[in-house]
Design a protein around this motif. Structure first.
Motif, mmCIF file in Angstrom:
data_model
loop_
_atom_site.group_PDB
_atom_site.id
_atom_site.type_symbol
_atom_site.label_atom_id
_atom_site.label_comp_id
_atom_site.label_asym_id
_atom_site.label_seq_id
_atom_site.Cartn_x
_atom_site.Cartn_y
_atom_site.Cartn_z
ATOM 1 N N ASP A 161 32.437 3.909 -43.298
ATOM 2 C CA ASP A 161 32.320 3.320 -44.636
ATOM 3 C C ASP A 161 32.623 1.824 -44.671
ATOM 4 O O ASP A 161 32.522 1.195 -45.733
ATOM 5 C CB ASP A 161 33.260 4.043 -45.610
ATOM 6 N N PHE A 162 32.974 1.258 -43.526
ATOM 7 C CA PHE A 162 33.379 -0.151 -43.531
ATOM 8 C C PHE A 162 32.173 -1.062 -43.725
ATOM 9 O O PHE A 162 31.107 -0.864 -43.129
ATOM 10 C CB PHE A 162 34.089 -0.505 -42.225
ATOM 11 N N LYS A 163 32.346 -2.084 -44.550
ATOM 12 C CA LYS A 163 31.357 -3.142 -44.722
ATOM 13 C C LYS A 163 32.014 -4.467 -44.367
ATOM 14 O O LYS A 163 33.217 -4.660 -44.567
ATOM 15 C CB LYS A 163 30.842 -3.170 -46.162
ATOM 16 N N LYS A 164 31.211 -5.393 -43.877
ATOM 17 C CA LYS A 164 31.773 -6.644 -43.370
ATOM 18 C C LYS A 164 32.502 -7.438 -44.458
ATOM 19 O O LYS A 164 33.409 -8.219 -44.172
ATOM 20 C CB LYS A 164 30.672 -7.500 -42.748
ATOM 21 N N ALA A 165 32.112 -7.224 -45.701
ATOM 22 C CA ALA A 165 32.792 -7.911 -46.804
ATOM 23 C C ALA A 165 34.227 -7.440 -46.965
ATOM 24 O O ALA A 165 35.045 -8.096 -47.623
ATOM 25 C CB ALA A 165 32.013 -7.688 -48.098
ATOM 26 N N GLN A 166 34.564 -6.304 -46.335
ATOM 27 C CA GLN A 166 35.918 -5.760 -46.411
ATOM 28 C C GLN A 166 36.792 -6.252 -45.256
ATOM 29 O O GLN A 166 37.766 -5.601 -44.893
ATOM 30 C CB GLN A 166 35.868 -4.232 -46.401
ATOM 31 N N LYS A 167 36.457 -7.386 -44.696
ATOM 32 C CA LYS A 167 37.205 -7.977 -43.589
ATOM 33 C C LYS A 167 38.699 -8.035 -43.907
ATOM 34 O O LYS A 167 39.096 -8.424 -45.003
ATOM 35 C CB LYS A 167 36.662 -9.384 -43.324
ATOM 36 N N ASP B 267 22.335 -15.392 -30.549
ATOM 37 C CA ASP B 267 22.968 -15.151 -31.856
ATOM 38 C C ASP B 267 23.215 -13.654 -31.954
ATOM 39 O O ASP B 267 22.275 -12.861 -32.016
ATOM 40 C CB ASP B 267 22.058 -15.623 -32.982
ATOM 41 N N ASP B 268 24.481 -13.259 -31.940
ATOM 42 C CA ASP B 268 24.858 -11.846 -31.912
ATOM 43 C C ASP B 268 25.788 -11.565 -33.092
ATOM 44 O O ASP B 268 26.828 -12.207 -33.242
ATOM 45 C CB ASP B 268 25.551 -11.534 -30.583
ATOM 46 N N ASP B 269 25.396 -10.616 -33.915
ATOM 47 C CA ASP B 269 26.179 -10.285 -35.115
ATOM 48 C C ASP B 269 26.359 -8.767 -35.156
ATOM 49 O O ASP B 269 25.385 -8.030 -35.335
ATOM 50 C CB ASP B 269 25.452 -10.787 -36.360
ATOM 51 N N LYS B 270 27.596 -8.290 -34.996
ATOM 52 C CA LYS B 270 27.853 -6.853 -34.938
ATOM 53 C C LYS B 270 28.988 -6.468 -35.891
ATOM 54 O O LYS B 270 29.937 -7.234 -36.104
ATOM 55 C CB LYS B 270 28.223 -6.436 -33.506
ATOM 56 N N THR B 271 28.867 -5.246 -36.404
ATOM 57 C CA THR B 271 29.899 -4.683 -37.273
ATOM 58 C C THR B 271 30.205 -3.270 -36.798
ATOM 59 O O THR B 271 29.298 -2.453 -36.629
ATOM 60 C CB THR B 271 29.433 -4.627 -38.735
#
Length: 841
Positions: A426-432, A417-421
């Motif tokens: 300033d980027f957050k994953k919610a700003q996809k 299970d690999d989760d990377k951002t």
């Protein structure tokens, strides 16, 4: 002819008749020694004019020979042996001659140094000897320490590694069809165990000094084994970091955002190196970009690195070489290994290996790995994270059975299970998919299952049959800026292997059937790509060894690909030892693979480049033909003596010629063009390496490598980008009283950078990168031997050299010139780390 000639001729005949009329006399002499190097030296010294068949027994210390008193005296023989540094029953070697011997040969104080050594390993090989005196490796033999019960098994080449226990301990060696026996080990060096033709253990002899990395001199395939001792020289958190002290393999970042890494062997990308885990398919297909990060370093028992096409038994995909990773296995006693790591950039790793024997036949293991990257670093001040943040968790569970009568099997599973951002700070994953701040997100879930079953016929030990099965489901959900890249892959693999001989062990063969299925479903931006590919085939590999010094291995595969039809894979490997210690190998063969163009080039997709796959309408898949290359190579490994100790110098040259290749063309700054080769593409690789021990406990490795790699881009044959023509390497390792010091220096020459001249001046790069030097070091200390408690600290990229402006147009990530894929140098500055290791047995 004149009379004087006849007189001399007759006189010579009379003299010869007089000399050889005297009978050869047997002689038995007590000669002191300690190891296999001693045996070689004693027998070589004794083999003088008038002496026949000198044989020294390391166990009894008796030298047996036949000599002609008319040509040489017993006193002369013993004087020569003493001059070489070995005491005899009538002549003692001088202190000067004795002290000149390598450390492993110091028989007057055997065990005083090695018994106190921490964390060493004995490397060995188990061989069978038939009635004609021919030797063959025995896989699956069990090697156990009598006192502690700790055990290992030999691999497919008969090789094994085991931690030394107490001085003067004994090894129990068992193998189906043989009577187990107990062997005294008085000197902690490497061993060669020979199982005799009468089905009992015949002998054990020391062959060489302890090594963390070695080349199997018995095998016709030039395979370098990198064991855990070598891996511990660096932090080695995962497979991508396991080659820092190896000059043959380069590891570099694919881009400046995703954190993915790629290897390079023989000047070719890692996609041309077949990667396997315990001879089953390793990270491939969709796992290619981040696959090297998915195998935890502390899980690795050893790595086998082979250059060239290798054996047909392992498949058809190897072009540059093969890397096989062997994971740790359950021992005869419970073993728990814990490892922790942290660095100044906010990365932390934790590993746990739990190895449990359940009874005499069953054992199990659980391997756990978790890593975190919390801190956002930006050394080059471009506003982008140098490494993505996030976490990775992976695990392996294996169950093994061995009845010690020839039957063994194992099965297990793996998960990841690999989760990377990544992207801008300033980027957050919610700003996809935000158009105001550039971001990258990668979410991977992977599940694997595997099983192996093998049977060695007890009455015909040369005969065995085995079946390997594996399968995985890989799911990836990623976005790169405004573009989405999702994909799934299902794989099933099976390989049935039968091994036997033809009349005698001079003629051996392996044959079998294999099947591989890959199902891909990928979506990039608005385009969907699917592919179902089935490959089924058979193979036959013949080994001829008429004498111990010569081996020929000829193999042939025939496979049917559901997309591309039938194809053949011939391969040939030769090994010749003209004189003792000089190993010459020649290899040649064909390799073929199907390109996975999206996954293998994900780093290039972190850019504003337009993806253009220029295929042929009549070709399935992407319209791209399978990649086909012919590899030819020659290598020479020469054992030698330097500074009174064993050393080795190696030279190898390999050439690859592609008859077809999927070309990745970056020569247009705004395009990623992918098309079939139209012209030439080749690689030439030359490497020389020397390893030696100038002073006690100091290991030195020096290497130089030269590449000439060219491909036809747009009708022009030019250098392949990001490949250094010259590279030099130095590694120093020193150990004393539980301390271990390691220092590595790398020189990397210039690399060609793809054309950027049509960009605005501010976004243009030079046509070649500068040369640079990197340095790494590590210091470790064993604090408590019984618990295996060890602390280590280290530093990477000590010079602090990084590639500036790694991202083109970082200030305009949604513009036409943004490109994070033109990487030729280090991305992270000087980094410090520390950690601990605990080995509870």
């Amino acid at each position: 002819m004149n009379k004087s000639f006849y007189i001399l001729f007759v006189a010579g005949l009379l003299f010869t008749q007089n000399v050889f009329a005297q009978e050869f006399t047997s002689l038995h002499i007590n000669v002191d020694g300690a190891c296999g190097m001693c045996k070689e030296r004693i027998e070589k010294t004794a083999k003088m004019h008038g002496v026949r068949n000198p044989i020294w027994n390391p166990s009894t210390k008796i030298l047996t020979l036949s000599y002609n008193p008319g040509l040489v005296s017993a006193e002369t023989i013993q004087e020569k042996i003493a001059e070489a540094g070995h005491d005899t029953e009538y002549k003692k070697a001088t202190d000067e001659a004795y002290n000149a011997l390598p450390d492993c040969c110091h028989y007057r104080d055997v065990g005083s140094d090695h018994s106190a050594s921490d964390n060493l390993k004995i490397n060995g090989i188990v061989l069978s000897e038939d009635h004609k005196g021919k030797f063959s490796p025995l896989p699956g033999a069990t090697i156990t320490w009598l006192t502690s019960g700790k055990a290992v098994t030999s691999d497919e080449n008969g090789a094994f590694s085991i931690h030394p226990e107490e001085a003067n301990d004994k090894l129990i060696v068992s193998y189906a069809g043989y009577t187990s026996d107990t062997l005294s080990i008085t000197n902690m060096n490497d061993v060669q165990i020979i199982l005799g033709s009468n089905h009992v253990l015949k002998a054990v002899q020391v062959t060489s000094a302890k090594r963390n990395s070695f080349i199997n001199t018995f095998s016709p395939f030039r395979t370098q084994t990198i064991n855990s001792g070598e891996l511990l020289k660096a932090a080695c958190c995962n497979l991508s970091e396991s080659f820092e002290t190896n000059p043959s393999v380069d590891v570099s970042f694919s881009d400046a955002v995703t954190g993915s890494k790629q290897i390079q062997l023989l000047g070719l990308s890692g996609i041309y190196t077949q990667l396997t885990v315990e001879n089953l398919p390793g990270p491939r297909g969709l796992a290619t970009p981040l696959g090297l990060n998915s195998i935890a370093g502390p899980w690795i028992e050893s790595i086998q690195l082979s250059k060239g096409t290798g054996s047909v038994v392992n498949g058809y995909e190897s072009i540059a070489g093969q890397i096989n990773v062997e994971l740790v296995r359950p021992k005869a006693t419970k073993n728990i290994y814990l490892n922790g790591y942290v660095n100044n950039m906010g990365r932390a790793d934790f590993n746990a290996n739990i190895l449990l024997p359940l009874n005499k036949k069953w054992s199990t293991e659980l391997l756990l790995h978790e890593e975190f990257q919390r801190n956002k670093t930006d050394f080059n001040k471009d506003g982008f994270r140098d490494q993505p943040t996030g976490s990775l968790f992976s695990a392996v569970n294996r169950w093994s059975y061995n009845d010690s009568k020839g039957l063994s099997f194992e099965f297990g599973g793996k998960m990841l299970d690999d989760d990377k951002t990544g992207g801008e700070l300033d980027f957050k994953k919610a700003q996809k998919f935000s158009s105001s701040v550039y971001g990258v997100g990668i979410d991977i879930n992977r599940y694997e299952g595997f099983a192996k079953i093998g049977y060695i016929f007890p009455k015909t030990k040369y005969q065995s049959i085995g079946l390997q099965i594996s399968g995985f489901h890989h799911n990836q959900d990623a976005f790169l800026g405004l573009r989405e890249y999702k994909g799934s892959q299902n794989n099933f693999y099976s390989n049935l292997i039968y091994q036997s001989i033809i009349k005698n062990t001079n003629h051996k063969f392996r044959t079998g059937l294999s099947f591989n299925h890959d199902g891909f479903d990928e979506t990039f931006a608005t385009s969907n790509f699917t592919r179902d590919e089935n490959v089924m085939g058979g193979y036959f590999e013949y080994t001829w060894q008429p004498v111990e010094k010569f081996t020929l291995v000829a193999g042939m595969r025939g496979d049917y690909n559901s997309l591309y039809g039938w194809f053949g894979t011939p391969r040939l490997n030769l090994r010749y030892e003209p004189i003792t210690g000089t190993i010459i190998r020649v290899s040649g063969g064909r390799g073929q693979r199907t390109a996975n163009v999206l996954a293998e080039n994900m780093g290039h997709l972190v850019s504003a480049r337009t993806l253009n796959i220029i295929g042929e309408p009549t070709v399935p898949g992407f319209g791209l033909k399978p990649e086909v290359a012919w590899n030819k190579g020659i290598s020479i490994d020469q054992k030698l003596k330097m500074f009174g100790r064993a050393g080795m110098i190696s030279i190898d040259f390999y050439r690859n010629d592609f008859t077809n290749q999927v070309v990745i063309d970056l020569e247009s700054p705004q395009s990623l063009n992918i098309y079939n080769l139209d012209g030439k593409s080749f690689s030439n690789s030359f490497q020389t390496e020397i390893s030696f021990i100038p002073v006690k406990a100091l290991d030195v490795k020096v290497a130089y490598r030269w590449f000439d790699v060219k491909t036809t881009y747009g009708g022009k044959l030019i250098d392949r980008p990001f490949t250094a023509t010259h590279r030099a390497f130095v590694n120093l390792g020193y150990g004393i009283k539980g301390w271990k010091f390691d220092y590595t220096v790398n020189f990397v020459g210039q690399k060609r950078i793809p054309f950027t001249g049509s960009n605005p001046v501010a976004y243009q790069l030079a046509t070649k990168s500068p040369s640079y030097i990197t340095m790494n070091t590590q210091v470790s200390k064993m604090l408590h031997k019984k618990s295996g408690f060890e602390l280590y600290i280290g530093a990477e990229n000590i010079t602090g050299y990084i590639q500036k402006h790694a991202i083109i147009a970082a200030d305009e990530p949604f513009g036409n010139y943004f490109d994070a894929s033109l990487i030729w140098g280090p991305l992270t500055e000087r980094m410090f780390y520390g950690g601990f290791r605990i080995n509870i047995r």
